[in-house]
Design a protein around this motif. Structure first.
Motif, PDB file in Angstrom:
ATOM      1  N   THR A 250       0.831  -1.201   0.000  1.00  0.00           N
ATOM      2  CA  THR A 250       0.000   0.000   0.000  1.00  0.00           C
ATOM      3  C   THR A 250       0.866   1.252   0.000  1.00  0.00           C
ATOM      4  OG1 THR A 250      -1.679  -1.217   1.244  1.00  0.00           O
ATOM      5  CG2 THR A 250      -1.881   1.178   1.186  1.00  0.00           C
ATOM      6  N   SER A 251       1.941   1.248   0.762  1.00  0.00           N
ATOM      7  CA  SER A 251       2.844   2.392   0.801  1.00  0.00           C
ATOM      8  C   SER A 251       3.492   2.627  -0.557  1.00  0.00           C
ATOM      9  CB  SER A 251       3.930   2.170   1.863  1.00  0.00           C
ATOM     10  OG  SER A 251       3.358   2.033   3.134  1.00  0.00           O
ATOM     11  N   PHE A 252       3.797   1.542  -1.260  1.00  0.00           N
ATOM     12  CA  PHE A 252       4.334   1.645  -2.617  1.00  0.00           C
ATOM     13  C   PHE A 252       3.371   2.419  -3.516  1.00  0.00           C
ATOM     14  CE2 PHE A 252       4.162  -0.054  -6.927  1.00  0.00           C
ATOM     15  CZ  PHE A 252       5.460   0.141  -7.373  1.00  0.00           C
ATOM     16  N   ARG A 253       2.092   2.055  -3.455  1.00  0.00           N
ATOM     17  CA  ARG A 253       1.100   2.700  -4.326  1.00  0.00           C
ATOM     18  C   ARG A 253       0.940   4.177  -3.976  1.00  0.00           C
ATOM     19  NH1 ARG A 253      -3.164  -2.280  -3.640  1.00  0.00           N
ATOM     20  NH2 ARG A 253      -2.324  -3.623  -5.291  1.00  0.00           N
ATOM     21  N   VAL A 254       0.885   4.472  -2.687  1.00  0.00           N
ATOM     22  CA  VAL A 254       0.704   5.853  -2.262  1.00  0.00           C
ATOM     23  C   VAL A 254       1.897   6.713  -2.684  1.00  0.00           C
ATOM     24  CG1 VAL A 254       0.524   7.335  -0.227  1.00  0.00           C
ATOM     25  CG2 VAL A 254      -0.832   5.250  -0.356  1.00  0.00           C
ATOM     26  N   THR A 255       3.094   6.167  -2.568  1.00  0.00           N
ATOM     27  CA  THR A 255       4.290   6.912  -2.954  1.00  0.00           C
ATOM     28  C   THR A 255       4.284   7.230  -4.440  1.00  0.00           C
ATOM     29  OG1 THR A 255       5.533   5.787  -1.220  1.00  0.00           O
ATOM     30  CG2 THR A 255       6.821   6.909  -2.901  1.00  0.00           C
ATOM     31  N   ARG A 256       3.819   6.281  -5.253  1.00  0.00           N
ATOM     32  CA  ARG A 256       3.752   6.523  -6.705  1.00  0.00           C
ATOM     33  C   ARG A 256       2.815   7.688  -7.022  1.00  0.00           C
ATOM     34  NH1 ARG A 256       7.327   3.637 -10.051  1.00  0.00           N
ATOM     35  NH2 ARG A 256       5.793   2.733 -11.461  1.00  0.00           N
ATOM     36  N   ALA A 309       6.623  -2.425  19.407  1.00  0.00           N
ATOM     37  CA  ALA A 309       6.923  -3.383  18.337  1.00  0.00           C
ATOM     38  C   ALA A 309       6.018  -3.144  17.134  1.00  0.00           C
ATOM     39  CB  ALA A 309       6.767  -4.814  18.851  1.00  0.00           C
ATOM     40  N   ALA A 310       4.754  -2.839  17.386  1.00  0.00           N
ATOM     41  CA  ALA A 310       3.816  -2.593  16.287  1.00  0.00           C
ATOM     42  C   ALA A 310       4.200  -1.342  15.505  1.00  0.00           C
ATOM     43  CB  ALA A 310       2.396  -2.468  16.838  1.00  0.00           C
ATOM     44  N   VAL A 311       4.593  -0.280  16.216  1.00  0.00           N
ATOM     45  CA  VAL A 311       5.031   0.944  15.539  1.00  0.00           C
ATOM     46  C   VAL A 311       6.291   0.683  14.722  1.00  0.00           C
ATOM     47  CG1 VAL A 311       5.903   3.287  15.888  1.00  0.00           C
ATOM     48  CG2 VAL A 311       3.943   2.491  17.199  1.00  0.00           C
ATOM     49  N   ALA A 312       7.209  -0.129  15.271  1.00  0.00           N
ATOM     50  CA  ALA A 312       8.439  -0.461  14.545  1.00  0.00           C
ATOM     51  C   ALA A 312       8.120  -1.189  13.251  1.00  0.00           C
ATOM     52  CB  ALA A 312       9.348  -1.316  15.426  1.00  0.00           C
ATOM     53  N   MET A 313       7.213  -2.147  13.310  1.00  0.00           N
ATOM     54  CA  MET A 313       6.843  -2.896  12.118  1.00  0.00           C
ATOM     55  C   MET A 313       6.200  -1.977  11.082  1.00  0.00           C
ATOM     56  SD  MET A 313       4.245  -6.156  11.777  1.00  0.00           S
ATOM     57  CE  MET A 313       2.767  -5.219  11.387  1.00  0.00           C
ATOM     58  N   LEU A 314       5.287  -1.118  11.542  1.00  0.00           N
ATOM     59  CA  LEU A 314       4.610  -0.183  10.647  1.00  0.00           C
ATOM     60  C   LEU A 314       5.614   0.750   9.986  1.00  0.00           C
ATOM     61  CD1 LEU A 314       2.053   1.257   9.572  1.00  0.00           C
ATOM     62  CD2 LEU A 314       1.981   2.530  11.736  1.00  0.00           C
ATOM     63  N   ASN A 315       6.497   1.334  10.773  1.00  0.00           N
ATOM     64  CA  ASN A 315       7.470   2.291  10.255  1.00  0.00           C
ATOM     65  C   ASN A 315       8.386   1.648   9.213  1.00  0.00           C
ATOM     66  OD1 ASN A 315       8.257   5.133  10.762  1.00  0.00           O
ATOM     67  ND2 ASN A 315      10.248   4.240  11.232  1.00  0.00           N
ATOM     68  N   ASP A 316       8.848   0.457   9.495  1.00  0.00           N
ATOM     69  CA  ASP A 316       9.760  -0.239   8.590  1.00  0.00           C
ATOM     70  C   ASP A 316       9.070  -0.594   7.272  1.00  0.00           C
ATOM     71  OD1 ASP A 316      12.316  -1.781   8.055  1.00  0.00           O
ATOM     72  OD2 ASP A 316      10.852  -3.409   7.948  1.00  0.00           O
ATOM     73  N   LYS A 320      10.054   0.643   3.458  1.00  0.00           N
ATOM     74  CA  LYS A 320      10.395  -0.308   2.401  1.00  0.00           C
ATOM     75  C   LYS A 320       9.521  -0.107   1.169  1.00  0.00           C
ATOM     76  CE  LYS A 320      12.261  -3.950   5.391  1.00  0.00           C
ATOM     77  NZ  LYS A 320      11.960  -5.217   6.122  1.00  0.00           N
ATOM     78  N   GLY A 321       8.223   0.104   1.388  1.00  0.00           N
ATOM     79  CA  GLY A 321       7.330   0.331   0.247  1.00  0.00           C
ATOM     80  C   GLY A 321       7.659   1.612  -0.477  1.00  0.00           C
ATOM     81  N   GLY A 322       7.930   2.679   0.269  1.00  0.00           N
ATOM     82  CA  GLY A 322       8.252   3.952  -0.357  1.00  0.00           C
ATOM     83  C   GLY A 322       9.560   3.922  -1.098  1.00  0.00           C
ATOM     84  N   ALA A 323      10.573   3.282  -0.511  1.00  0.00           N
ATOM     85  CA  ALA A 323      11.885   3.226  -1.151  1.00  0.00           C
ATOM     86  C   ALA A 323      11.845   2.437  -2.453  1.00  0.00           C
ATOM     87  CB  ALA A 323      12.906   2.618  -0.193  1.00  0.00           C
ATOM     88  N   PHE A 324      10.991   1.418  -2.513  1.00  0.00           N
ATOM     89  CA  PHE A 324      10.871   0.632  -3.737  1.00  0.00           C
ATOM     90  C   PHE A 324      10.135   1.402  -4.824  1.00  0.00           C
ATOM     91  CE2 PHE A 324       8.890  -2.881  -6.243  1.00  0.00           C
ATOM     92  CZ  PHE A 324      10.079  -3.402  -6.748  1.00  0.00           C
ATOM     93  N   ALA A 325       9.238   2.307  -4.392  1.00  0.00           N
ATOM     94  CA  ALA A 325       8.414   3.043  -5.355  1.00  0.00           C
ATOM     95  C   ALA A 325       9.147   4.219  -5.974  1.00  0.00           C
ATOM     96  CB  ALA A 325       7.142   3.539  -4.676  1.00  0.00           C
ATOM     97  N   SER A 326      10.135   4.776  -5.284  1.00  0.00           N
ATOM     98  CA  SER A 326      10.760   5.999  -5.771  1.00  0.00           C
ATOM     99  C   SER A 326      12.230   6.028  -5.383  1.00  0.00           C
ATOM    100  CB  SER A 326      10.050   7.222  -5.168  1.00  0.00           C
ATOM    101  OG  SER A 326      10.745   8.411  -5.470  1.00  0.00           O
ATOM    102  N   SER A 327      13.033   6.593  -6.267  1.00  0.00           N
ATOM    103  CA  SER A 327      14.452   6.793  -5.949  1.00  0.00           C
ATOM    104  C   SER A 327      14.670   8.140  -5.283  1.00  0.00           C
ATOM    105  CB  SER A 327      15.292   6.717  -7.231  1.00  0.00           C
ATOM    106  OG  SER A 327      14.877   7.715  -8.152  1.00  0.00           O
ATOM    107  N   SER A 328      13.572   8.870  -5.034  1.00  0.00           N
ATOM    108  CA  SER A 328      13.673  10.216  -4.473  1.00  0.00           C
ATOM    109  C   SER A 328      12.926  10.328  -3.152  1.00  0.00           C
ATOM    110  CB  SER A 328      13.112  11.248  -5.466  1.00  0.00           C
ATOM    111  OG  SER A 328      13.818  11.210  -6.679  1.00  0.00           O
TER     112      SER A 328
END
Length: 457
Positions: A250-256, A309-316, A320-328
């Protein structure tokens, strides 16, 4: 290469779930506006802002309308104002702030950041002017936001600056007592301040950034929460790894989406595209809450064991999704936990489930820090400085950005509720335990040295 059909499909899927481009922030270097007298300085500053930011709002509205997705805030961030105030005094700092406020208003910009001092290793006379003018600046302007960087990985923690901010915060709150101390909500104290952050109140333009750039802040806690609920509703045996994967996709899609809007706005304004900051920044609106994500992940009470732990999982997963979606990807990019701006977090504080200590633990794995925290107005400067120092230590030791946006509410006691209104919401005033017990530690002053890990070259 971004595929427009992919973006439009994503928008159609998620349009009803509070997906928005939270901010398009024009980053602008104004160092060339420096001048020997205040009249010349303010004239140059105003002219540059109007020339470079005059079309920002209409461009954002046009591009957003083209794709059917709104740009909620249009903002301006400038290079640290301390650069302009070298050789000037407090009265000039106030004039500059008013100029920023008026110019931003003429452009239709919501907020302007960059009333900034960088004091992680020492305080120059210009930095001192910025810091000591904050009560007047933040009480006399509507749009101006401020930030002070008191710590960094390389420099350690400037405890003299932290104590000074502990003294200045109550003065800001008292200067805006008619608004429940709201002036303090427009100030962030940082460790490792980002140079390309589009989110307020900490946005500014750092060294090495271009003359002008468009930085995007895309938020979507409601989108992530809805995606998790749909995945859980499908049934079957799920693990936390499966849910983390859903957040990542989902983060990948939002970043795009954010990058598409940002690049088109930048192209129309004829400035470089900077970064997209995928930060799950909530609002008080129901269904747009990071806290609701935590509850969907199985926490009956936010603040219970497992919350960190839940916040850590969410943040990570978001990163990861954002970094895969954009080089910026830049700025902060992760999960924010601003208490008053998140209905679920505010409710957890009011119910006594979420304490200041637990919030601090959660900040060690989220994107920012103690954000929009209301504390009693009689909290001492030393105790405020100690709270700041604790948060700075998390950032310095872990090589991450941490921040404190804390509001001493004049006349308020722990347990009372304060209403800020709008996007800033409401929150219960948190109890500060062991207040006064760290006074001697803080008064030693000086600088807490950088950790050994800083010797990384």
């Amino acid at each position: 290469m971004l595929r427009t059909d992919e973006i439009l499909t994503t928008i159609q899927m998620l349009h009803a779930e509070h997906l928005d481009v939270r901010t398009v922030t024009l980053a602008l270097n104004v160092d060339d506006c420096a001048a020997p007298n205040s009249e010349h300085l303010c004239r140059k500053l105003r002219e540059k802002i109007l020339r470079r930011a005059g079309r920002l709002v209409e461009t954002c509205n046009r591009v957003g309308g083209r794709y059917g997705i709104g740009v909620t805030n249009k903002r301006l961030a400038i290079s640290p104002v301390s650069h302009l105030l070298a050789g000037h005094g407090k009265s000039v700092a106030v004039e500059v702030a008013r100029t920023l406020d008026d110019a931003a208003g003429e452009c239709g910009v919501d907020l302007v950041g960059g009333f900034t001092a960088l004091v992680h290793k020492g305080i120059t006379p210009a930095d001192a002017v910025v810091m000591h003018s904050l009560p007047e600046v933040l009480s006399r302007t509507q749009r101006v936001c401020a930030s002070v960087n008191v710590a960094s990985r390389k420099a350690g923690i400037n405890m003299d600056a932290a104590l000074e901010m502990g003294r200045i915060l109550p003065r800001i709150a008292e200067a805006t007592a008619d608004r429940k101390g709201f002036g303090a909500a427009k100030l962030v104290v940082f460790a490792n301040i980002p140079e390309d952050n589009p989110f307020m109140a900490g946005a500014m333009v750092g060294e090495g950034e271009p003359e002008a750039a468009v930085n995007i802040g895309v938020s979507g806690p409601g989108v992530v929460c809805s995606a998790l609920k749909r995945r859980i509703a499908l049934g079957g045996k799920l693990t936390l790894g499966d849910l983390a994967e859903e957040i990542k996709i989902t983060s990948f899609r939002v970043t795009r989406v954010g990058e598409l809007i940002g690049r088109e706005v930048a192209a129309e304004l004829k400035v470089p595209f900077g970064i997209v900051d995928l930060s799950l920044a909530p609002t008080p609106q129901i269904g747009d809450s990071v806290g609701e994500i935590l509850r969907t992940l199985g926490l009956a009470r936010i603040g219970a064991p497992g919350s960190t732990a839940a916040v850590a999982m969410l943040n990570d997963a978001v990163k990861k999704g954002g970094a895969f979606a954009s080089s910026s990807v830049g700025g902060l990019s992760g999960a924010f936990i601003p208490v008053s701006e998140d209905a679920e977090l505010a409710g957890a504080v009011a119910a006594g489930h979420l304490s200041l200590e637990k919030l601090e633990a959660m900040t060690s794995v989220c994107s920012v820090g103690l954000d929009m925290i209301a504390v009693p107005g009689d909290t001492s400067p030393e105790t405020l400085a100690a709270i700041i120092a604790d948060e700075m230590a998390i950032g310095v030791i872990n090589n991450k950005t941490t921040a404190v946006r804390i509001i001493p509410i004049p006349g308020a006691r722990a347990g009372e509720t304060v209403e800020f209104g709008g996007l800033f919401g409401s929150a219960a005033v948190l109890e500060v335990r062991n207040a006064g017990a760290s006074d001697t530690f803080v008064r030693f002053g000086g600088r807490i040295p950088a950790p050994i890990q800083s010797l990384g070259n």
